[in-house]
Enzyme design. Structure first.
Site, PDB file in Angstrom:
ATOM      1  CD  GLU A   1      44.130  33.524  46.297  1.00  0.00           C
ATOM      2  OE1 GLU A   1      43.138  34.195  46.008  1.00  0.00           O
ATOM      3  OE2 GLU A   1      44.063  32.364  46.735  1.00  0.00           O
TER       4      GLU A   1
ATOM      5  CD  GLU B   1      44.025  32.164  51.427  1.00  0.00           C
ATOM      6  OE1 GLU B   1      42.976  31.821  50.859  1.00  0.00           O
ATOM      7  OE2 GLU B   1      44.497  33.323  51.351  1.00  0.00           O
TER       8      GLU B   1
HETATM    9  C1  BG6 Z   1      41.418  33.197  48.564  1.00  0.00           C
HETATM   10  C2  BG6 Z   1      41.700  34.503  49.237  1.00  0.00           C
HETATM   11  O1  BG6 Z   1      41.292  33.458  47.227  1.00  0.00           O
HETATM   12  O2  BG6 Z   1      40.207  32.571  48.816  1.00  0.00           O
HETATM   13  C3  BG6 Z   1      40.931  34.739  50.521  1.00  0.00           C
HETATM   14  O3  BG6 Z   1      43.083  34.684  49.440  1.00  0.00           O
HETATM   15  C4  BG6 Z   1      39.502  34.290  50.328  1.00  0.00           C
HETATM   16  O4  BG6 Z   1      41.035  36.104  50.859  1.00  0.00           O
HETATM   17  C5  BG6 Z   1      39.500  32.810  50.012  1.00  0.00           C
HETATM   18  O5  BG6 Z   1      38.671  34.553  51.433  1.00  0.00           O
HETATM   19  C6  BG6 Z   1      38.117  32.216  49.844  1.00  0.00           C
HETATM   20  O6  BG6 Z   1      37.364  32.943  48.927  1.00  0.00           O
HETATM   21  P1  BG6 Z   1      35.925  33.483  49.347  1.00  0.00           P
HETATM   22  O7  BG6 Z   1      35.389  34.217  48.178  1.00  0.00           O
HETATM   23  O8  BG6 Z   1      35.166  32.271  49.674  1.00  0.00           O
HETATM   24  O9  BG6 Z   1      36.143  34.363  50.529  1.00  0.00           O
END
Ligand code: BG6
Length: 460
Positions: free
Chosen positions: A166, A362
């Site tokens: 990211e 993700e």
């Molecule tokens: C993504 C990241 O942006 O979102 C993760 O790659 C992150 O590391 C995930 O945990 C969710 O974001 P957050 O702020 O809810 O942890």
């Protein structure tokens, strides 16, 4: 649900990152990263990186849980400062390498394909203190040295690599790069986009290095893809939706896969008054180092509306506003549940990058959760998984080459923004922000749901 279009050799996985699960923040020679320092600033308000869910000491149990779940891939990251504690050492930290050797060996022995991210938000603090981190061109050589070390060590057993997680998020949340959020906006973005440029050059060199040595392996970026939709059918809304999506997500993908900085991105920087310092030969580095797989972090869509009376001479970020769709459900943190968005998004990726393999690196639903008699009834997460997997199957049916699904997250972990309160895991970890308890693991309802789905798919 009909997911028969998904091929039998599809990888069913899950995802984590090092600083969010490992803990052991100073053990066996590990140095501090910017992710550590950033989390310590919030230590009085929420969980920091020191222990998190202590995967470092519980990795065997965690892999056992993955195996029982039926995972065939696991996307995780290597902690950069566990390998090069300050970032500038000549020799890597042998204990750090040993940890990942045993993790990778154990995954492979259990039939789980490791999908390894080299850098997930945790640049060694030593490099930021020494020369400012990614804003300095020296960071390219230091990243390439680190990546080469990983490829030398693990290249014969890992066949799926992700370079940088990211990058666009790092630019926006520039304190993750060590660039203060308090700087005047223009100055802050000047530094952040210079850092972005250096990351592009660094990853291109790593793509070339890997693909020359391992022509059958896959390597690419993990990109935050926020599918951007117009608030109405008006062309003004459609144009800003397109321009925002291009600037934020597609520019990152275009550079990695096409090896060239697109004109629309360069135009935006000019509108923002940003000028990037380059060197002759940079364009060749980018064109010679291309990714051959695309990691996509996909959570939700965003909906945008054009602001009135704005001209094309203004940066896209100033010409639109984001709006909420009253027909969609949102998490407590404002991320919507818009499953058809992933079908549409994946179709766009096919239009742009043809059959390039895609890993959903993700995808997930966050909730505040509490154990009830040792159970977690995470109905929304199950619905989210079910509907998103269905939409991915529709995209595959249409011809999109998705090869692995790795929802965020395998296990509850430290949320980047919200500590332990915001949970994403299939596995619950019994701890709160400030009470570590015994860090006991519990399978959530979504764990059983996913287990069943994987088993059915494999048997069908
Ligand atoms: C993504 C990241 O942006 O979102 C993760 O790659 C992150 O590391 C995930 O945990 C969710 O974001 P957050 O702020 O809810 O942890």
């Amino acid at each position: 649900m009909d997911i028969t279009a998904i091929p039998k050799n599809f990888l069913w996985g899950a995802s984590t990152s090092a600083f969010q699960v490992e803990g052991a923040y100073q053990e066996n020679g590990k140095g501090l990263s910017i992710a550590d320092i950033r989390s310590f600033k919030k230590s009085s308000k929420q969980l920091d990186t020191k222990v998190t869910v202590d995967h470092y000491h519980n990795w065997e149990e965690d892999i056992q849980l993955m195996k029982e779940l039926g995972l065939t891939s696991y996307r995780f990251s290597i902690s950069w400062p566990r390998i090069f504690p300050m970032g500038d050492e000549q020799e890597p930290n042998a204990d750090g390498l040993a940890f990942y050797h045993q993790l990778i060996d154990h995954l492979l022995a259990n039939g789980i394909e490791p999908i390894v991210t080299m850098y997930h938000f945790d640049q060694p603090m030593g490099l930021i203190e020494k020369y400012g981190g990614w804003v300095d061109r020296q960071s390219i050589a230091d990243f390439v040295k680190y990546a080469k070390c990983l490829l030398d060590e693990f290249g014969d057993k890992v066949t799926h690599w992700l370079t940088i997680n990211e990058q666009a998020v790092l630019v926006v949340a520039s304190d993750m790069l060590g660039i203060s959020l308090d700087l005047p906006e223009k100055e802050r973005f000047q530094l952040a986009y210079q850092a972005n440029y250096h990351m592009w050059l660094a990853q291109a060199q790593v793509y070339k290095l890997y693909r020359d040595q391992y022509p059958n392996g896959l390597i690419g970026p993990a990109i935050s893809y926020i599918t951007t939709l117009p608030a109405s059918r008006k062309s003004a809304d459609m144009v800003v939706a397109k321009q925002l999506e291009d600037f934020y997500s597609f520019a990152q993908m275009d550079v990695a896969l096409k090896g060239k900085i697109p004109q629309y991105f360069q135009n935006e920087l000019i509108k923002m008054g940003i000028s990037i310092v380059t060197e002759s030969g940079d364009a060749t580095i980018l064109s010679q180092g291309k990714a051959n797989v695309l990691g996509v972090n996909w959570y939700c869509t965003t909906i945008v509306e054009a602001l009135p009376n704005q001209t094309q001479q203004m940066p896209i970020l100033k010409r639109m506003k984001r709006i909420e769709d009253p027909d969609l459900v949102y998490t407590d943190w404002g991320w919507n549940f818009d499953s058809q968005g992933i079908h549409y998004g994946l179709r766009q990726l096919m239009d742009r990058y043809a059959e390039t393999p895609i890993i959903i690196t993700e995808c997930g639903w966050s909730e505040k959760e509490k154990l009830e008699d040792g159970e977690i009834h995470d109905k929304m997460r199950i619905a989210y998984l079910e509907e998103h997997i269905q939409q991915i199957a529709y995209a595959v049916e249409d011809g999109v080459n998705v090869i692995s699904f790795n929802p965020w997250s395998f296990i509850d972990l430290l949320s980047v923004g919200d500590g332990m309160e915001k949970r994403y895991g299939l596995v619950y970890v019994d701890r709160t922000d400030f009470d570590e308890k015994e860090l006991k693991r519990y399978k959530k309802d979504s764990y059983y749901y996913y287990q069943n789905l994987i088993a059915n798919h494999q048997q069908s």
